[in-house]
Design an enzyme around this catalytic site. Structure first.
Site, PDB file in Angstrom:
ATOM      1  CD  GLU A 103      -2.047   2.468  -3.631  1.00  0.00           C
ATOM      2  OE1 GLU A 103      -3.113   3.020  -3.937  1.00  0.00           O
ATOM      3  OE2 GLU A 103      -1.589   2.499  -2.472  1.00  0.00           O
ATOM      4  CG  ASP A 106      -1.959   0.993   1.286  1.00  0.00           C
ATOM      5  OD1 ASP A 106      -2.828   0.929   0.416  1.00  0.00           O
ATOM      6  OD2 ASP A 106      -1.944   1.860   2.186  1.00  0.00           O
TER       7      ASP A 106
END
Ligand code: GLC
Length: 526
Positions: free
Chosen positions: A267, A204
């Site tokens: 990401e 993330d």
């Protein structure tokens, strides 16, 4: 030859299925999907032909941001199951030849994490340095102009006498990656899960970890590209800092010390191929970084062809790209790219299934699921709930429509799901599963063809004909031709015997012609 010796990796050519755990299958009738629900339906994923699943956050969390606010990095959220369930899921997936990736959130923790609870207890606390604290700026106000992802100031005043940084919600304090102990903590987290058989992580906010040591103001934004910045400020000092690359060089060594090698899929919220490639390093950082310029491009052959070519040109030798059209933040490509038009959805699936490297499907892509209009009163995403006209992320997080029974096959009859199911007459898995002309059947054929023809490697790729209406490319031994218009188009000269068409029409096409919004996979003659 071993996997490592010939440069092949298990994710080359693979299809990863992003599974939003809370919305996939509820096994205990509490309205939330869970790990046992996934175990129950693993046969579906294996029938579909995916190689791996990435589970949206599974770790304990107060759910300010549905698991993206972690309070324990080595546990399982009790609402989703127990550690034993995750172990069983990994084991059972493995028996079917599928791997399991978890979501790792290293940019920030939950404010309920014991590290933050201690850090907040006083300026001398042991874990104070795990987070980014700053004194008021010269005028007595906030330390700088940074904004969080809702557009509010990214600094939260704390009664211990300093501000702390949160690039996301105030309940998601940013970790301080300048602190060596944070590195040690995360190395241990990686090893904990890799030892349990987790095949890798989706990371993330992968480009966000380090922040400018001097906390300089972000400069004004002169672009409307959300990948460059938001709310009038460019992402310069609060993300994409050069020091972040060192973290991935360290993690890559850890990932490579396991067999099979573990995957780090970032990401990487960056606007172009060069800046994306930077996160692959010299093929010694992330093995994959999500391609947001591709996902955010229009369904336009020229633009897509350009992004693919630029990406392949920019990546270091031996590294592969990764493609996706939907996720839990951006919404679903059947809506964004295709406006719900089934011909376009099928064409986009063909593209995703035939590009070289790794492709990620979001749950529901395989049935052409579109965004669901969730009425404000039923929305659950705190981050966007009170944003004016804000991006509504709940629209792409609603339960998987398995069948037409009460509960939709997601949960039990009479149970209220945590987010509303798509209203009938949405097309369900059960509606589509046995129909050869359905989108689900097409998707399954595409994945089988991909596995058989593109194999396990990095298929060579070459753009052939790219016009305003038609995109043709060579991918491995195949030639793909796709008509992005409402008119018939000529089949490009390089195309050969048609192995698969996206058209659901029964009537045979005219030879050498692509129907409107038809894509074909062909085998060129020798
Ligand atoms: C990522 C996640 C998003 C989350 C944010 C903060 O962008 O995909 O859902 O809100 O990070 O963790």
């Amino acid at each position: 030859m071993s996997e490592n010796a010939d440069g092949r990796r298990w994710w080359h050519g693979a299809v990863i299925y992003q599974l939003y755990v809370r919305s996939w299958r509820d096994s205990n009738d509490d309205g939330y999907g869970d790990l046992r629900g996934i175990i129950e339906r693993l046969d579906y994923l294996s029938w579909l032909g995916v190689d791996a699943v990435w589970l949206s956050p599974t770790m304990p969390s107060p759910d300010d941001d549905w698991g993206y606010d972690v309070s324990d990095y080595t546990g399982v959220h009790p609402e989703l199951g127990a550690l034993a369930d995750l172990d069983e899921l990994i084991e059972q997936a493995g028996q079917r030849g599928m791997r399991v990736l978890l979501d790792l959130v290293p940019n920030h923790t939950s404010s309920a994490h014991p590290w933050f609870a201690d850090a907040a207890s006083g300026r001398e606390a042991e874990h104070r340095r795990y987070y980014l604290w700053a004194d008021p700026g010269p005028g007595g106000g906030r330390p700088n102009n940074w904004l969080d992802f809702t557009g509010r100031p990214a600094w939260q005043w704390h009664d211990s006498g300093q501000y702390y940084l949160h690039n996301f919600l105030p309940g998601q304090p940013d970790l301080n990656w300048w602190e060596p102990a944070v590195h040690q903590e995360f190395a241990r987290v990686l090893e904990f899960w890799f030892e349990r058989g987790v095949a890798g992580f989706r990371i993330d906010v992968a480009n966000g970890l380090y922040k400018d040591a001097e906390l300089r103001d972000n400069p004004p934004l002169d672009s409307d590209n959300p990948l460059e910045g938001v709310f009038g400020l460019r992402f310069v000092y609060n993300s994409n800092r050069p020091e972040t690359h060192g973290v991935y060089r360290d993690w890559r060594k850890i990932a490579e010390s396991y067999s099979p090698e573990r995957l780090l899929l970032g990401e990487t919220w960056v606007p172009d191929a060069q800046r994306l490639a930077a996160y692959y390093g010299d093929n010694d950082e992330l093995q994959l970084g999500f391609n947001f310029p591709f996902a955010l491009a229009d369904l336009d052959p020229g633009r897509l062809a350009e992004v693919v070519e630029q990406t392949l040109a920019a990546l270091p030798p031996g590294a592969g790209p990764v493609w996706m059209g939907s996720n839990h933040d951006l919404g679903r490509f059947p809506s964004r790219w295709c406006g719900g038009d089934e011909r376009k959805i099928r064409l986009a699936l063909l593209v995703l299934a035939t590009l070289p490297g790794t492709s990620v499907l979001y749950y529901g892509d395989e049935i052409g699921m579109t965004d669901v209009d969730v009425p404000p009163a039923l929305r659950r995403d705190h981050a966007t709930l009170d944003l004016e006209g804000g991006a509504d992320r709940d629209r792409a997080r609603t339960p998987m429509p398995w069948d037409g029974s009460p509960g939709g096959g997601f949960t039990g009859p009479g149970v209220t799901p945590w987010l509303p199911m798509a209203d009938p007459p949405v097309s369900t898995v059960a509606d589509q599963r046995d129909k050869p002309e359905s989108t689900l059947s097409l998707c399954r054929r595409l994945l089988a063809l991909r596995r058989a023809e593109l194999g396990r490697g990095l298929a060579d790729f070459e753009n052939l004909a790219v016009t305003e209406g038609v995109w043709a490319y060579r991918t491995g031994p195949l030639v793909v031709a796709a008509n992005f218009t409402d008119q018939p188009a000529d089949m490009p000269a390089e195309a050969g015997e048609v192995l698969l068409t996206t058209s659901a029409e029964q009537a045979p096409p005219s030879p050498g012609v692509l129907r409107p919004w038809e894509g074909v996979v062909t085998r060129p003659g020798r």
